[in-house]
Design an enzyme around this catalytic site. Structure first.
Site, PDB file in Angstrom:
ATOM      1  N   ASP A 178       0.696  -1.298   0.012  1.00 25.53           N
ATOM      2  CA  ASP A 178      -0.079   0.163   0.054  1.00 25.53           C
ATOM      3  C   ASP A 178       0.886   1.313   0.006  1.00 25.53           C
ATOM      4  O   ASP A 178       1.651   1.427   0.846  1.00 25.53           O
ATOM      5  CB  ASP A 178      -0.854   0.034   1.210  1.00 25.53           C
ATOM      6  CG  ASP A 178      -2.048   0.874   1.238  1.00 25.53           C
ATOM      7  OD1 ASP A 178      -3.096   0.698   0.433  1.00 25.53           O
ATOM      8  OD2 ASP A 178      -1.822   2.218   1.719  1.00 25.53           O
ATOM      9  N   ASN A 186      -2.147  12.783  -4.367  1.00 24.43           N
ATOM     10  CA  ASN A 186      -3.622  13.285  -5.063  1.00 24.43           C
ATOM     11  C   ASN A 186      -3.780  14.727  -4.951  1.00 24.43           C
ATOM     12  O   ASN A 186      -3.985  15.620  -5.706  1.00 24.43           O
ATOM     13  CB  ASN A 186      -4.446  12.361  -5.100  1.00 24.43           C
ATOM     14  CG  ASN A 186      -4.408  11.176  -5.957  1.00 24.43           C
ATOM     15  OD1 ASN A 186      -3.854  11.266  -6.933  1.00 24.43           O
ATOM     16  ND2 ASN A 186      -5.168  10.332  -5.865  1.00 24.43           N
ATOM     17  N   HIS A 191      -4.296  14.618  -9.220  1.00 21.38           N
ATOM     18  CA  HIS A 191      -4.631  13.354  -9.824  1.00 21.38           C
ATOM     19  C   HIS A 191      -3.938  12.612 -10.965  1.00 21.38           C
ATOM     20  O   HIS A 191      -3.560  11.468 -11.040  1.00 21.38           O
ATOM     21  CB  HIS A 191      -6.177  13.066 -10.247  1.00 21.38           C
ATOM     22  CG  HIS A 191      -6.928  13.023  -8.786  1.00 21.38           C
ATOM     23  ND1 HIS A 191      -7.248  12.154  -8.219  1.00 21.38           N
ATOM     24  CD2 HIS A 191      -7.433  14.268  -8.418  1.00 21.38           C
ATOM     25  CE1 HIS A 191      -8.061  12.166  -6.989  1.00 21.38           C
ATOM     26  NE2 HIS A 191      -8.229  13.774  -7.150  1.00 21.38           N
ATOM     27  N   ASP A 195      -1.729   9.439 -10.841  1.00 22.40           N
ATOM     28  CA  ASP A 195      -1.804   8.242 -11.741  1.00 22.40           C
ATOM     29  C   ASP A 195      -0.211   8.022 -12.286  1.00 22.40           C
ATOM     30  O   ASP A 195       0.112   6.555 -12.456  1.00 22.40           O
ATOM     31  CB  ASP A 195      -2.667   8.689 -12.887  1.00 22.40           C
ATOM     32  CG  ASP A 195      -3.969   8.959 -12.740  1.00 22.40           C
ATOM     33  OD1 ASP A 195      -4.410   8.233 -11.762  1.00 22.40           O
ATOM     34  OD2 ASP A 195      -4.667   9.368 -13.498  1.00 22.40           O
ATOM     35  N   GLU A 221      -4.572   2.552  -4.380  1.00 18.34           N
ATOM     36  CA  GLU A 221      -3.248   2.437  -4.267  1.00 18.34           C
ATOM     37  C   GLU A 221      -2.852   1.171  -3.766  1.00 18.34           C
ATOM     38  O   GLU A 221      -1.597   0.973  -3.087  1.00 18.34           O
ATOM     39  CB  GLU A 221      -2.784   3.630  -3.510  1.00 18.34           C
ATOM     40  CG  GLU A 221      -3.116   3.726  -1.982  1.00 18.34           C
ATOM     41  CD  GLU A 221      -4.435   4.243  -1.488  1.00 18.34           C
ATOM     42  OE1 GLU A 221      -4.609   4.584  -0.467  1.00 18.34           O
ATOM     43  OE2 GLU A 221      -5.417   4.439  -2.564  1.00 18.34           O
TER      44      GLU A 221
END
Length: 304
Positions: A178, A186, A191, A195, A221
């Site tokens: 994680d 973000n 964002h 990505d 994530e």
């Protein structure tokens, strides 16, 4: 026509009793740009297909142990090999077997004696089907953003590899991964930058991990890794290498500034004789280890 590069060449496995016929087929198909392997027995071929699945399986009907028709049926009945394009070699006078071969799972057939030009033409047609099927499978099995295996495929493979490890008393480990403070990434960088972090995470993992290890995206994530054949010590070493690689990877935001990335991980290992274990339970144990890693300060690997 297949590309000549090793990465692009399609793999054809030939099952033919006659050594002379095998050699002829291997020579003609190799000259046509295919990578070939071959055997003279159905069971040996099926074992090879499971260990190293080819793109195309070309088999004679008459074989020493059992028929090529049954071999085709077994290929199509096995979820691990059902995607392989199957073709039957029928001897002259076995025309009555052609319909039966298609019913048994063969995708196409050839009649002996083999005409070189027809063989090449049939294989070019088969290649187009194989490549289309491969693209469709990739789209169905991978996460659209990152290219990691999606959750559905990962969970299916988890249960299969877990069952195999139990049945054969093999080491097996599962790792949960994680990304730390991903929401903050973000919120701070946007964002699009988030990505890029996800995409680079998968690229880094794929560079580090080698089959039969499998890297999947479970959502957001959160990622997971299957480590068949790795015991607790080996899996911990792999996890640490991955953690350090993720920490070292370089990702920029839209302004060209680096985004710091770390990951917390939870590791679970199958214990010999644990008949109550399931793949899903192991994933839960790895998740518990991940929770400990988060609670303990993040950017570390923990056992449950």
């Amino acid at each position: 026509m297949p590309d000549g590069s090793e990465e692009e060449r399609l793999h054809i496995h030939i099952c033919e009793t006659s050594r002379v016929q095998r050699a002829i087929l291997v020579r003609m198909l190799s000259e046509a740009g295919f990578f070939c392997s071959a055997s003279g027995h159905a069971q040996e071929s099926l074992d090879r297909l499971r260990q190293d699945p080819p793109d195309i399986f070309l088999t004679a009907i008459e074989l020493p142990d059992f028929s090529g028709l049954e071999a085709c049926w077994r290929v199509k009945a096995n979820p691990e090999t059902e995607h392989i394009h199957t073709m039957v070699l029928s001897a002259s006078g076995q025309e009555d077997k052609l319909a039966e071969s298609l019913d048994s799972g063969a995708d196409d057939y050839l009649v002996k004696p083999i005409d070189k030009n027809e063989l090449k033409a049939r294989m070019r047609a088969a290649s187009r089907i194989v490549r289309l099927t491969q693209r469709m499978r990739a789209e169905a099995e991978t996460d659209a953003l990152t290219g990691a295996y999606n959750r559905r495929v990962f969970m299916r493979t988890l249960e299969r590899e877990h069952r195999k490890a139990l049945d054969q008393a093999l080491p097996f480990s599962v790792l949960m991964v994680d990304l730390d403070f991903f929401k903050k990434i973000n919120d701070t960088h946007g964002h699009a930058s988030g990505d890029r972090v996800l995409i680079q995470t998968v690229r880094t993992a794929k560079t580090l991990l080698r089959p039969p290890a499998m890297f999947g995206r479970l959502g957001g994530e959160e990622f997971a890794v299957l480590l068949p054949g790795q015991d607790e010590t080996e899996a911990m070493q792999t996890a640490e290498k991955l953690r350090l690689a993720l920490q070292a990877m370089y990702v920029e935001n839209d302004e060209g500034k680096p985004i710091p990335v770390t990951a917390s991980m939870g590791l679970a290992t199958l214990h010999a004789g644990d008949l109550e274990s399931t793949g899903e339970k192991m994933l839960g144990e790895a998740d518990a280890g991940l929770y400990r890693a988060k609670e303990g300060g993040r950017n570390q690997v923990c056992m449950p």
